[in-house]
Design a protein around this motif. Structure first.
Motif, PDB file in Angstrom:
ATOM      1  N   MET A  60       0.812  -1.211   0.000  1.00  0.00           N
ATOM      2  CA  MET A  60       0.000   0.000   0.000  1.00  0.00           C
ATOM      3  C   MET A  60       0.852   1.270   0.000  1.00  0.00           C
ATOM      4  N   GLY A  61       2.165   1.086   0.163  1.00  0.00           N
ATOM      5  CA  GLY A  61       3.055   2.243   0.153  1.00  0.00           C
ATOM      6  C   GLY A  61       3.170   2.957   1.484  1.00  0.00           C
ATOM      7  N   GLY A  62       2.531   2.416   2.525  1.00  0.00           N
ATOM      8  CA  GLY A  62       2.540   3.107   3.804  1.00  0.00           C
ATOM      9  C   GLY A  62       3.800   2.899   4.614  1.00  0.00           C
ATOM     10  N   SER A  63       4.547   1.874   4.299  1.00  0.00           N
ATOM     11  CA  SER A  63       5.776   1.580   5.042  1.00  0.00           C
ATOM     12  C   SER A  63       6.947   1.478   4.080  1.00  0.00           C
ATOM     13  N   THR A  64       8.018   2.147   4.437  1.00  0.00           N
ATOM     14  CA  THR A  64       9.236   2.091   3.631  1.00  0.00           C
ATOM     15  C   THR A  64      10.427   1.847   4.540  1.00  0.00           C
ATOM     16  N   TYR A  65      11.435   1.195   3.998  1.00  0.00           N
ATOM     17  CA  TYR A  65      12.664   0.924   4.736  1.00  0.00           C
ATOM     18  C   TYR A  65      13.848   1.205   3.821  1.00  0.00           C
ATOM     19  N   TYR A  66      14.929   1.678   4.425  1.00  0.00           N
ATOM     20  CA  TYR A  66      16.120   2.031   3.659  1.00  0.00           C
ATOM     21  C   TYR A  66      17.378   1.503   4.342  1.00  0.00           C
ATOM     22  N   ALA A  67      18.347   1.179   3.540  1.00  0.00           N
ATOM     23  CA  ALA A  67      19.674   0.898   4.078  1.00  0.00           C
ATOM     24  C   ALA A  67      20.251   2.204   4.617  1.00  0.00           C
ATOM     25  N   ASP A  68      21.052   2.102   5.671  1.00  0.00           N
ATOM     26  CA  ASP A  68      21.632   3.308   6.261  1.00  0.00           C
ATOM     27  C   ASP A  68      22.441   4.109   5.242  1.00  0.00           C
ATOM     28  N   SER A  69      23.065   3.408   4.318  1.00  0.00           N
ATOM     29  CA  SER A  69      23.942   4.061   3.352  1.00  0.00           C
ATOM     30  C   SER A  69      23.203   4.967   2.374  1.00  0.00           C
ATOM     31  N   VAL A  70      21.889   4.805   2.255  1.00  0.00           N
ATOM     32  CA  VAL A  70      21.132   5.608   1.283  1.00  0.00           C
ATOM     33  C   VAL A  70      20.078   6.492   1.930  1.00  0.00           C
ATOM     34  N   LYS A  71      19.898   6.384   3.241  1.00  0.00           N
ATOM     35  CA  LYS A  71      18.887   7.192   3.925  1.00  0.00           C
ATOM     36  C   LYS A  71      19.140   8.677   3.700  1.00  0.00           C
ATOM     37  N   GLY A  72      18.072   9.395   3.394  1.00  0.00           N
ATOM     38  CA  GLY A  72      18.186  10.817   3.152  1.00  0.00           C
ATOM     39  C   GLY A  72      18.570  11.177   1.735  1.00  0.00           C
ATOM     40  N   ARG A  73      18.994  10.192   0.940  1.00  0.00           N
ATOM     41  CA  ARG A  73      19.382  10.452  -0.454  1.00  0.00           C
ATOM     42  C   ARG A  73      18.464   9.746  -1.441  1.00  0.00           C
ATOM     43  N   PHE A  74      17.991   8.568  -1.093  1.00  0.00           N
ATOM     44  CA  PHE A  74      17.143   7.776  -1.976  1.00  0.00           C
ATOM     45  C   PHE A  74      15.718   7.762  -1.438  1.00  0.00           C
ATOM     46  N   THR A  75      14.759   7.715  -2.348  1.00  0.00           N
ATOM     47  CA  THR A  75      13.349   7.617  -1.977  1.00  0.00           C
ATOM     48  C   THR A  75      12.674   6.550  -2.830  1.00  0.00           C
ATOM     49  N   ILE A  76      12.013   5.612  -2.160  1.00  0.00           N
ATOM     50  CA  ILE A  76      11.264   4.582  -2.870  1.00  0.00           C
ATOM     51  C   ILE A  76       9.792   4.945  -2.848  1.00  0.00           C
ATOM     52  N   SER A  77       9.118   4.709  -3.956  1.00  0.00           N
ATOM     53  CA  SER A  77       7.687   4.985  -4.044  1.00  0.00           C
ATOM     54  C   SER A  77       7.074   3.996  -5.031  1.00  0.00           C
ATOM     55  N   ARG A  78       5.749   3.953  -5.065  1.00  0.00           N
ATOM     56  CA  ARG A  78       5.090   3.038  -5.996  1.00  0.00           C
ATOM     57  C   ARG A  78       3.800   3.637  -6.505  1.00  0.00           C
ATOM     58  N   ASP A  79       3.422   3.212  -7.682  1.00  0.00           N
ATOM     59  CA  ASP A  79       2.177   3.590  -8.322  1.00  0.00           C
ATOM     60  C   ASP A  79       1.433   2.299  -8.605  1.00  0.00           C
ATOM     61  N   ASN A  80       0.494   1.937  -7.751  1.00  0.00           N
ATOM     62  CA  ASN A  80      -0.155   0.636  -7.890  1.00  0.00           C
ATOM     63  C   ASN A  80      -1.014   0.505  -9.153  1.00  0.00           C
TER      64      ASN A  80
END
Length: 125
Positions: free
Chosen positions: A58-78
């Motif tokens: 549903m896109g409500g929860s996202t997780y990131y590796a520490d190495s990319v936090k603040g630089r990468f953003t994941i999103s989805r269009d269902n």
């Protein structure tokens, strides 16, 4: 069977941005591709594949590796059954083949069931 097709990789200078896309199709165990958790992994030359980011169906929860936090953003269009990875402030150490992955839930994304073919991202210094 679920199919994942990545696009958007390429060559970029350090500090630049790229957006990766992953289009999903097919079904798994009666579920449509849009109801799967999805994510991105990467593998640099000579290194093991590593987790980058994941997102719930549903896109409500996202997780990131520490190495990319603040630089990468994941999103989805269902409706489009597509997941994106917006990568900003890229560094040479981000150079890798990036793989799209999918699984029944976020909890399974440590070992996803479905994988794309990968797309190369190269960051020059």
């Amino acid at each position: 069977q679920v199919q994942l097709v990545e696009s958007g990789g390429g060559l970029v200078q350090a500090g630049g941005s790229l957006r990766l896309s992953c289009a999903a199709s097919g079904a798994a165990s009666g579920r449509t591709s849009s109801s799967l958790a999805m994510g991105w992994f990467r593998q640099a030359p000579g290194k093991e594949r590593e987790f980058v980011a994941s997102i719930s169906w549903m896109g409500g929860s996202t997780y990131y590796a520490d190495s990319v936090k603040g630089r990468f953003t994941i999103s989805r269009d269902n409706p489009k059954i597509t997941v994106y990875l917006q990568m900003n402030s890229l560094k040479p150490e981000d150079t890798a083949v990036y793989y799209c992955a999918a699984g029944p839930s976020l909890a399974t994304m440590s070992h996803p069931k479905y994988w794309g073919q990968g797309t190369q991202v190269t960051v020059s210094s």
